[in-house]
Design an enzyme around this catalytic site. Sequence first.
Site, PDB file in Angstrom:
ATOM      1  N   ASP A  74     -26.090 -76.504  21.024  1.00 11.61           N
ATOM      2  CA  ASP A  74     -26.106 -77.959  20.874  1.00 11.61           C
ATOM      3  C   ASP A  74     -26.984 -78.613  21.940  1.00 11.61           C
ATOM      4  O   ASP A  74     -26.580 -78.787  23.089  1.00 11.61           O
ATOM      5  CB  ASP A  74     -24.693 -78.555  20.928  1.00 11.61           C
ATOM      6  CG  ASP A  74     -24.736 -80.028  20.497  1.00 11.61           C
ATOM      7  OD1 ASP A  74     -25.832 -80.626  20.478  1.00 11.61           O
ATOM      8  OD2 ASP A  74     -23.669 -80.588  20.195  1.00 11.61           O
TER       9      ASP A  74
ATOM     10  N   ASP B 176     -23.280 -90.414   9.815  1.00 10.02           N
ATOM     11  CA  ASP B 176     -24.071 -90.427   8.581  1.00 10.02           C
ATOM     12  C   ASP B 176     -24.588 -89.071   8.096  1.00 10.02           C
ATOM     13  O   ASP B 176     -25.284 -88.995   7.082  1.00 10.02           O
ATOM     14  CB  ASP B 176     -25.270 -91.386   8.763  1.00 10.02           C
ATOM     15  CG  ASP B 176     -26.118 -91.007   9.977  1.00 10.02           C
ATOM     16  OD1 ASP B 176     -25.918 -89.904  10.527  1.00 10.02           O
ATOM     17  OD2 ASP B 176     -26.971 -91.818  10.385  1.00 10.02           O
ATOM     18  N   GLY B 177     -24.272 -87.999   8.840  1.00 11.70           N
ATOM     19  CA  GLY B 177     -24.722 -86.667   8.397  1.00 11.70           C
ATOM     20  C   GLY B 177     -26.203 -86.403   8.648  1.00 11.70           C
ATOM     21  O   GLY B 177     -26.739 -85.388   8.218  1.00 11.70           O
TER      22      GLY B 177
ATOM     23  N   GLY C 159     -15.825 -80.433  13.725  1.00  9.65           N
ATOM     24  CA  GLY C 159     -16.423 -79.686  12.607  1.00  9.65           C
ATOM     25  C   GLY C 159     -17.887 -80.020  12.417  1.00  9.65           C
ATOM     26  O   GLY C 159     -18.422 -80.936  13.028  1.00  9.65           O
TER      27      GLY C 159
ATOM     28  N   ARG D 274     -31.877 -73.673  11.671  1.00 11.62           N
ATOM     29  CA  ARG D 274     -31.596 -72.909  12.890  1.00 11.62           C
ATOM     30  C   ARG D 274     -30.747 -71.684  12.542  1.00 11.62           C
ATOM     31  O   ARG D 274     -30.185 -71.608  11.450  1.00 11.62           O
ATOM     32  CB  ARG D 274     -30.923 -73.815  13.927  1.00 11.62           C
ATOM     33  CG  ARG D 274     -29.709 -74.561  13.413  1.00 11.62           C
ATOM     34  CD  ARG D 274     -29.200 -75.582  14.421  1.00 11.62           C
ATOM     35  NE  ARG D 274     -27.790 -75.909  14.129  1.00 11.62           N
ATOM     36  CZ  ARG D 274     -27.012 -76.634  14.898  1.00 11.62           C
ATOM     37  NH1 ARG D 274     -27.475 -77.129  16.031  1.00 11.62           N
ATOM     38  NH2 ARG D 274     -25.753 -76.865  14.564  1.00 11.62           N
TER      39      ARG D 274
ATOM     40  N   GLY E  34     -20.408 -81.828  11.140  1.00  6.50           N
ATOM     41  CA  GLY E  34     -20.493 -83.129  10.468  1.00  6.50           C
ATOM     42  C   GLY E  34     -21.865 -83.395   9.889  1.00  6.50           C
ATOM     43  O   GLY E  34     -22.053 -84.324   9.098  1.00  6.50           O
TER      44      GLY E  34
ATOM     45  N   ASP F 176     -16.610 -77.706  22.059  1.00  7.82           N
ATOM     46  CA  ASP F 176     -17.267 -77.515  20.751  1.00  7.82           C
ATOM     47  C   ASP F 176     -18.740 -77.150  20.925  1.00  7.82           C
ATOM     48  O   ASP F 176     -19.408 -76.817  19.946  1.00  7.82           O
ATOM     49  CB  ASP F 176     -17.126 -78.765  19.869  1.00  7.82           C
ATOM     50  CG  ASP F 176     -17.591 -80.034  20.554  1.00  7.82           C
ATOM     51  OD1 ASP F 176     -17.046 -80.364  21.618  1.00  7.82           O
ATOM     52  OD2 ASP F 176     -18.525 -80.684  20.046  1.00  7.82           O
ATOM     53  N   ASN F 177     -19.229 -77.197  22.153  1.00  7.16           N
ATOM     54  CA  ASN F 177     -20.607 -76.781  22.414  1.00  7.16           C
ATOM     55  C   ASN F 177     -20.652 -75.503  23.244  1.00  7.16           C
ATOM     56  O   ASN F 177     -21.646 -75.207  23.894  1.00  7.16           O
ATOM     57  CB  ASN F 177     -21.370 -77.887  23.154  1.00  7.16           C
ATOM     58  CG  ASN F 177     -21.514 -79.135  22.301  1.00  7.16           C
ATOM     59  OD1 ASN F 177     -21.423 -79.053  21.078  1.00  7.16           O
ATOM     60  ND2 ASN F 177     -21.719 -80.276  22.922  1.00  7.16           N
TER      61      ASN F 177
END
Length: 634
Positions: free
Chosen positions: A345, A196-197, A160, A248, A162, A335-336
């Site tokens: 990504d 940590d986002g 997800g 983006r 993140g 996921d990419n």
Amino acid sequence: MYPPQHIFQQAQHQASRALPRLLLLSRNISTLMSTSSNLPWGDVPPGVSLTELPKSNSFTARLPPDPNIPTVKDAESKPRPTPGLVKNAAFTWIKPEQTAEYELLAISPAAFDSLGLKRGEEETDDFKALVSGNKIYQEHYPWAQCYGGYQFGHWAGQLGDGRAISLFESTNPRTKVRYEWQLKGAGTTPYSRFADGKAVLRSSIREFIVSEALNALNIPTTRALSLTLLTQKKAQREVVEPCAIVCRFAQSWIRVGTFDLPYTRNDRNLTRKLADYTIEEVYGGVENLVEPRETEPDGPPNKYELLYREIVRRNAKTVAYWQAYGFMNGVLNTDNTSILGLSLDFGPFSFMDNFDPSFTPNHDDESLRYSYRNQPTIIWWNMVRLGEALAELFGMGSRVDEENFIKAGIEQDDVEQLTKRAEGIIDRAGEEYKDIFISEYKRLMSLRLGFQTIRDTDMDEMFSTTLDLMEKLGLDFNHFFRRLSHLPISVMQNEDSRARSAEHFFNSNSSFNMPGMQEKHKADEKEKAKQEIAEWLRKWRERLAMEDGGLNDERRQMEMKRVNPKFLPKNWVLDELIQRVQRNGERDVLQKVLDMAIRPFEDHWGPQSEWQEEDRLCGDVPPQDVGMQCSCSS
Ligand SMILES: Nc1ncnc2c1ncn2[C@@H]1O[C@H](COP(=O)(O)OP(=O)(O)OP(=O)(O)O)[C@@H](O)[C@H]1O
């Protein structure tokens, strides 16, 4: 040797290795039963202001939210959610974290044009607040997408967004193209797992520049609008680094991993909703999906098969571009991998320096899974994973909308037929993937070599020999094509003049310039290299002469320069850029490199006083930086 056909022997092998997994699917199905349950840059009309830009939120309006935060009201009133599993949901409502101090470092004018946004908006406080995560539109509440993925070939479970938070969708009033805006590095979400986002400035500069560079090369990609430095925020990576946010956008941020997750959780409802959303909202309706060329042995395709085939086609085209331009993503996990075939990504990516087909830009990729030569195979591997996720839907054929199937899934009696049909569809999609990849690759390589027609014999006689030559002599992949674009036919008339122009392709990292080589040995090797390039030039001239007007310098040079960039953001350029922005506090250089990236085919970008510096950035890779790899840390 790098003949792309050989790659596909591997790709087919991968496809057939996927079949046992599809057989497993029938077991999943019975379990379910019992539980029932591009615009050119520059000459574009002025856009509109940020406020005037039409906004929407189809993703959150049509797909199910995180059940822990079912409404925007809950998102506003509850404390920021901590990481955890989110089920039966496509997203979580969540706001970017606010940051008091920030500095807008750069914007992409090309991105403004694509969005239909008026240039100059970047001066407004509204714009700066929006792209730094300090402003939201309450009526288009932000969200983070839920997805999973196969990483390095292994199922990684829920991933997800993140550290990426989507803001809203906007539609360019002129082109009518809709884009989803997203901030990367905007704070934690339920999908942050142990991280940590944040995104560091280093990786944000890389993503900002390369997104726009790929777009300028016509390579499908997610885009970058702006880069903002969070002046007070730091993140611990290998060292402590400053943080940044890239704003983006893409027509969709749905990934193959978005489908992988509900499939592995046996969440058939969500899989179907996601597929319907993708067909109707991302592709604009089933009428935009192309029918397969061949007749289907098991009856006409349903809309989910059409969707799958379209996704496969798009990815085949994109990977052909990557191979033709020497671009390597470095982490082609599911996921990419985009359902629109976008390059997505940008971590340890790279443009090829000296041609080496087994090069991987990813420092951690010990098995070379994501090396240049493996990219077509790996994208097909990812397409097979997507095929598995959609197999139940397209395997049902014309009966896919039957009420019983929607409610309870497939009945035991239908399992065998469905599986057979689904396997056939994936196999045929694999054939189409291969055909489209090869034909697109041939088209692009023909253009890069200045040919007006595509000939079957070129694959072996021209493309493979060109790449072999580059590999053997250690020639720079991109420089080769650009320098070839400038060569006049007259210098290829006789052996002597061909040998003289061969030196044009040498660089300080060529095979005969290796450190420690004796001068005599160097001179001998250089002479041999000259002869080999001269012989290649003879063949190239012969091939050009086969076409009407093929030896017309003016036309050929102009056409070749239009497809062979002078500038590419190589790793060494990006590294230098990062040092200068981060350590020296320089700012102008960022906009300069971006300008070169979005107009890569020019000869010069600034006034004459800047040409020497521009040429340095387009020139030989410093010897210590050839084949520079990056880590995944970002
Ligand atoms: N610093 C971080 N904080 C929170 N989550 C992270 C962080 N770095 C990576 N992730 C998450 O780990 C997963 C894999 O990371 P990866 O580096 O492939 O993606 P990314 O660069 O963060 O995002 P994207 O694919 O959207 O560009 C993603 O789900 C991503 O959101």
